[in-house]
Enzyme design. Sequence first.
Site, short mmCIF file in Angstrom:
data_model
loop_
_atom_site.label_atom_id
_atom_site.label_comp_id
_atom_site.label_asym_id
_atom_site.label_seq_id
_atom_site.Cartn_x
_atom_site.Cartn_y
_atom_site.Cartn_z
N LYS A 98 0.95 -1.02 -0.31
CA LYS A 98 0.25 -0.08 0.12
C LYS A 98 0.51 0.95 0.29
O LYS A 98 2.45 1.26 0.39
CB LYS A 98 -1.02 0.08 1.37
N TYR B 209 -11.75 -2.83 -3.43
CA TYR B 209 -12.76 -3.26 -1.68
C TYR B 209 -14.45 -2.75 -1.96
O TYR B 209 -14.42 -2.79 -1.78
CB TYR B 209 -11.95 -2.30 -1.62
N ASN C 83 -2.06 -0.04 6.97
CA ASN C 83 -1.64 -1.90 7.50
C ASN C 83 -0.30 -1.90 6.20
O ASN C 83 0.08 -3.07 6.69
CB ASN C 83 -2.50 -2.28 8.22
N HIS D 235 -1.06 -5.73 1.50
CA HIS D 235 -2.59 -6.30 0.99
C HIS D 235 -1.89 -7.46 0.07
O HIS D 235 -1.56 -7.51 -0.24
CB HIS D 235 -3.67 -5.52 0.37
N GLU E 117 -8.55 -10.06 -8.08
CA GLU E 117 -8.04 -9.30 -7.55
C GLU E 117 -6.82 -9.52 -8.96
O GLU E 117 -6.89 -8.40 -10.05
CB GLU E 117 -7.77 -9.67 -6.96
P1 GDP Z 1 -7.16 -7.46 4.98
O1 GDP Z 1 -8.25 -8.19 3.97
O2 GDP Z 1 -6.27 -7.77 6.01
O3 GDP Z 1 -6.54 -6.42 4.28
O4 GDP Z 1 -8.68 -6.34 5.79
P2 GDP Z 1 -9.85 -6.26 5.14
O5 GDP Z 1 -10.41 -7.06 4.13
O6 GDP Z 1 -11.12 -6.61 6.99
O7 GDP Z 1 -10.28 -4.88 4.77
C1 GDP Z 1 -9.50 -4.15 3.78
C2 GDP Z 1 -8.76 -3.00 4.46
O8 GDP Z 1 -9.72 -2.00 5.13
C3 GDP Z 1 -7.95 -3.28 5.55
O9 GDP Z 1 -6.58 -3.78 5.30
C4 GDP Z 1 -7.68 -1.62 6.63
O10 GDP Z 1 -6.20 -0.71 5.42
C5 GDP Z 1 -8.53 -1.44 6.11
N1 GDP Z 1 -9.52 -1.69 7.28
C6 GDP Z 1 -10.07 -2.95 7.80
N2 GDP Z 1 -11.20 -2.73 8.84
C7 GDP Z 1 -10.47 -1.14 9.49
C8 GDP Z 1 -11.53 -0.29 10.23
O11 GDP Z 1 -11.87 -0.75 10.92
N3 GDP Z 1 -10.98 0.85 10.13
C9 GDP Z 1 -9.51 1.45 9.31
N4 GDP Z 1 -9.67 2.80 9.06
N5 GDP Z 1 -9.98 0.98 8.75
C10 GDP Z 1 -10.33 -0.67 8.16
MG MG Z 2 -9.64 -8.38 2.65
#
Ligand code: GDP
Ligand code: MG
Length: 159
Positions: free
Chosen positions: A20, A60, A123, A126, A137
């Site tokens: 990212k 997303y 974080n 991805h 993807e």
């Molecule tokens: P991943 O698959 O571990 O990347 O997590 P997800 O698919 O659930 O979410 C995608 C991305 O959205 C995450 O990597 C974070 O950057 C962001 N994200 C997820 N949950 C949160 C949240 O509760 N707050 C914020 N600010 N960002 C979030």
């Molecule tokens: Mg994810």
Amino acid sequence: RIWKSGRLSSAMEQTFIMIKPDGAQRCLVGEIISRFEKKGFSLRGLKLVSVDSAFAEKHYADLSAKPFFNGLVEYIISGPVVAMVWEGKGVVKTGRTIIGATNPADSAPGTIRGDFAVDIGRNVIHGSDSVESARKEIALWFPEGVVEWQSSLRPWIYE
Ligand code: GDP
Ligand code: MG
């Protein structure tokens, strides 16, 4: 040669990994690529790209109802990202393990997020969450396709 297609090739998977904008800004690109390389996974696609909000929204799309969606899209378009395709046995699940939990506060030390991130909204990386998401993807990010090649290390990594 030692390695033959067949049982192993059916276990081969590809996953989409994206460093990212914070990972690129923080000069973590080499470190992250190195972790996947040293593990024994094989690079199939790699490019530095800046995406627009329509593209980030598409990537997303499953999260469009989340309260953090707009902030997430702003984050992903805030600078260039490194889009990659990695191949290997079980690479989707193991890739997620290498990356660590979504919230860096819960990511174990030794994982990328555990070692290099603090906030969930920054974080660093991805990784596809399933073989099916990986397929989607990779098609979205690499419509031109990936590179067909085979590492000469394969017989040293696979039985
Ligand atoms: P991943 O698959 O571990 O990347 O997590 P997800 O698919 O659930 O979410 C995608 C991305 O959205 C995450 O990597 C974070 O950057 C962001 N994200 C997820 N949950 C949160 C949240 O509760 N707050 C914020 N600010 N960002 C979030
Ligand atoms: Mg994810």
